[in-house]
Scaffold this motif. Sequence first.
Motif, PDB file in Angstrom:
ATOM      1  N   LYS A 148      34.054  51.687 -62.459  1.00 46.63           N
ATOM      2  CA  LYS A 148      34.776  52.956 -62.552  1.00 46.63           C
ATOM      3  C   LYS A 148      34.853  53.432 -64.006  1.00 46.63           C
ATOM      4  N   GLU A 149      34.960  52.495 -64.922  1.00 44.44           N
ATOM      5  CA  GLU A 149      34.965  52.884 -66.332  1.00 44.44           C
ATOM      6  C   GLU A 149      33.621  53.519 -66.712  1.00 44.44           C
ATOM      7  N   ALA A 150      32.524  52.919 -66.258  1.00 42.41           N
ATOM      8  CA  ALA A 150      31.198  53.478 -66.545  1.00 42.41           C
ATOM      9  C   ALA A 150      31.040  54.854 -65.909  1.00 42.41           C
ATOM     10  N   PHE A 151      31.509  54.996 -64.671  1.00 38.72           N
ATOM     11  CA  PHE A 151      31.446  56.292 -64.000  1.00 38.72           C
ATOM     12  C   PHE A 151      32.312  57.325 -64.729  1.00 38.72           C
ATOM     13  N   ALA A 152      33.492  56.894 -65.198  1.00 31.70           N
ATOM     14  CA  ALA A 152      34.391  57.818 -65.888  1.00 31.70           C
ATOM     15  C   ALA A 152      33.755  58.348 -67.171  1.00 31.70           C
ATOM     16  N   LYS A 153      33.011  57.514 -67.868  1.00 28.25           N
ATOM     17  CA  LYS A 153      32.329  57.967 -69.084  1.00 28.25           C
ATOM     18  C   LYS A 153      31.265  58.995 -68.742  1.00 28.25           C
ATOM     19  N   LEU A 154      30.540  58.777 -67.644  1.00 19.35           N
ATOM     20  CA  LEU A 154      29.547  59.757 -67.217  1.00 19.35           C
ATOM     21  C   LEU A 154      30.215  61.064 -66.800  1.00 19.35           C
ATOM     22  N   ARG A 155      31.357  60.941 -66.102  1.00 19.30           N
ATOM     23  CA  ARG A 155      32.074  62.145 -65.676  1.00 19.30           C
ATOM     24  C   ARG A 155      32.595  62.910 -66.891  1.00 19.30           C
ATOM     25  N   ALA A 156      33.055  62.181 -67.906  1.00 19.11           N
ATOM     26  CA  ALA A 156      33.493  62.842 -69.131  1.00 19.11           C
ATOM     27  C   ALA A 156      32.324  63.559 -69.803  1.00 19.11           C
ATOM     28  N   ALA A 157      31.152  62.929 -69.789  1.00 24.22           N
ATOM     29  CA  ALA A 157      29.960  63.564 -70.364  1.00 24.22           C
ATOM     30  C   ALA A 157      29.590  64.821 -69.584  1.00 24.22           C
ATOM     31  N   GLU A 158      29.774  64.792 -68.269  1.00 24.95           N
ATOM     32  CA  GLU A 158      29.511  65.985 -67.462  1.00 24.95           C
ATOM     33  C   GLU A 158      30.467  67.106 -67.829  1.00 24.95           C
ATOM     34  N   ARG A 159      31.712  66.773 -68.034  1.00 22.94           N
ATOM     35  CA  ARG A 159      32.685  67.801 -68.417  1.00 22.94           C
ATOM     36  C   ARG A 159      32.358  68.362 -69.799  1.00 22.94           C
ATOM     37  N   ALA A 160      31.653  67.573 -70.601  1.00 21.72           N
ATOM     38  CA  ALA A 160      31.245  68.036 -71.929  1.00 21.72           C
ATOM     39  C   ALA A 160      29.910  68.770 -71.894  1.00 21.72           C
ATOM     40  N   GLY A 161      29.275  68.831 -70.709  1.00 22.66           N
ATOM     41  CA  GLY A 161      28.046  69.622 -70.594  1.00 22.66           C
ATOM     42  C   GLY A 161      26.849  68.924 -69.984  1.00 22.66           C
ATOM     43  N   LEU A 162      26.903  67.606 -69.738  1.00 19.30           N
ATOM     44  CA  LEU A 162      25.772  66.912 -69.120  1.00 19.30           C
ATOM     45  C   LEU A 162      25.550  67.430 -67.700  1.00 19.30           C
ATOM     46  N   THR A 163      24.325  67.830 -67.400  1.00 24.42           N
ATOM     47  CA  THR A 163      23.968  68.274 -66.052  1.00 24.42           C
ATOM     48  C   THR A 163      22.660  67.609 -65.679  1.00 24.42           C
ATOM     49  N   ALA A 164      22.719  66.566 -64.861  1.00 22.21           N
ATOM     50  CA  ALA A 164      21.512  65.821 -64.494  1.00 22.21           C
ATOM     51  C   ALA A 164      21.738  65.097 -63.185  1.00 22.21           C
TER      52      ALA A 164
ATOM     53  N   PRO B 213      23.740  66.675 -59.661  1.00 21.90           N
ATOM     54  CA  PRO B 213      24.515  67.202 -60.791  1.00 21.90           C
ATOM     55  C   PRO B 213      25.740  67.950 -60.309  1.00 21.90           C
ATOM     56  N   PRO B 214      26.740  68.091 -61.164  1.00 19.85           N
ATOM     57  CA  PRO B 214      27.978  68.779 -60.769  1.00 19.85           C
ATOM     58  C   PRO B 214      27.786  70.284 -60.678  1.00 19.85           C
ATOM     59  N   GLU B 215      28.631  70.905 -59.880  1.00 16.38           N
ATOM     60  CA  GLU B 215      28.673  72.362 -59.857  1.00 16.38           C
ATOM     61  C   GLU B 215      29.313  72.844 -61.159  1.00 16.38           C
ATOM     62  N   GLU B 216      29.039  74.085 -61.517  1.00 18.22           N
ATOM     63  CA  GLU B 216      29.685  74.644 -62.704  1.00 18.22           C
ATOM     64  C   GLU B 216      31.182  74.686 -62.476  1.00 18.22           C
ATOM     65  N   GLU B 217      31.941  74.301 -63.489  1.00 23.63           N
ATOM     66  CA  GLU B 217      33.384  74.232 -63.329  1.00 23.63           C
ATOM     67  C   GLU B 217      34.083  74.605 -64.624  1.00 23.63           C
ATOM     68  N   GLU B 218      35.321  74.978 -64.497  1.00 26.61           N
ATOM     69  CA  GLU B 218      36.135  75.303 -65.665  1.00 26.61           C
ATOM     70  C   GLU B 218      37.245  74.280 -65.797  1.00 26.61           C
ATOM     71  N   GLY B 219      37.593  73.946 -67.043  1.00 25.77           N
ATOM     72  CA  GLY B 219      38.653  72.982 -67.255  1.00 25.77           C
ATOM     73  C   GLY B 219      39.993  73.515 -66.767  1.00 25.77           C
ATOM     74  N   SER B 220      40.853  72.626 -66.243  1.00 22.55           N
ATOM     75  CA  SER B 220      42.171  73.017 -65.757  1.00 22.55           C
ATOM     76  C   SER B 220      43.118  71.844 -65.929  1.00 22.55           C
ATOM     77  N   VAL B 221      44.409  72.095 -65.617  1.00 19.18           N
ATOM     78  CA  VAL B 221      45.388  71.013 -65.679  1.00 19.18           C
ATOM     79  C   VAL B 221      45.018  69.916 -64.697  1.00 19.18           C
ATOM     80  N   ASP B 222      44.585  70.312 -63.490  1.00 24.69           N
ATOM     81  CA  ASP B 222      44.192  69.313 -62.498  1.00 24.69           C
ATOM     82  C   ASP B 222      43.028  68.472 -63.008  1.00 24.69           C
ATOM     83  N   ASP B 223      42.032  69.135 -63.644  1.00 27.83           N
ATOM     84  CA  ASP B 223      40.901  68.404 -64.204  1.00 27.83           C
ATOM     85  C   ASP B 223      41.380  67.398 -65.250  1.00 27.83           C
ATOM     86  N   LEU B 224      42.277  67.836 -66.103  1.00 25.05           N
ATOM     87  CA  LEU B 224      42.781  66.959 -67.160  1.00 25.05           C
ATOM     88  C   LEU B 224      43.505  65.759 -66.568  1.00 25.05           C
TER      89      LEU B 224
END
Length: 250
Positions: free
Chosen positions: A106-122, A190-201
């Motif tokens: 889950k830690e490894a997945f969380a790092k990838l998810r954080a990278a996606e929120r920073a712009g990774l799309t793959a 890859p993730p759908e385009e998304e905007e940051g929110s309180v729920d995301d945080l």
Amino acid sequence: MTARLLSDRSIGTRTEALHEHNERQRVPALIERMQNGTRMALVSDAGMPLMSDPGFRLVRAVIDAGLPLTVIPGPNAALTALVLSGLPPHPFMFIGFPPPRSAARKEAFAKLRAAERAGLTATLIWHEAPHRLADTLADMTEVFGEDRTCAVARELTKRFEEVKRGPVGTLAAFYAEKAPRGEITLLLGPPEEEEGSVDDLDTTLRTLLSTHSVKDAAALAATAIGLPRRTVYARALELAAELKKDAEAE
């Protein structure tokens, strides 16, 4: 498989085992033999060498020694699965095997998810052992969400080849009830385009706080979502207190 192939072709060349536990020690002697004129071939019983198999240290040493090196392309489960998955073929990221334990996974997945929120799309690609597939999909659902498109490819190029496609949550439920067999390649779209929110945080922080300190979780989340670090740290402290309170109540 290599021994069987050589036998079927009546090839009597001697073979030696090279694996993660002996590669570092074996490489110097192998390089010396090559420098003295011995020609060698690096083969794998499970597809393309170096792709989740040993050999990188040897290849790197051959290059550093200035010795000639070439590759004969062979079977590759990751690319075969990518074509069959129906997921976007490029860009893609092959990650190898996920960690075997849930917390590290889950830690490894969380790092990838954080990278996606920073712009990774793959499209993300892993190999996985069949007895861990259901747990891995469950962890993936928790971190990436149950609606992300996913594919599980099994026994590629063999008699019982199978590819199942669908939301990761659906596939997690399926394999929780029906244990798979054979060699597994797991793909996540890859993730759908998304905007940051309180729920995301909050979602990101809760995931990161399970494996990181408050300070580190806040730093990762702030980078991923693009919010001020001081704001994220304050929210991380609140959530950490809530999580501690919930744990004590249990």
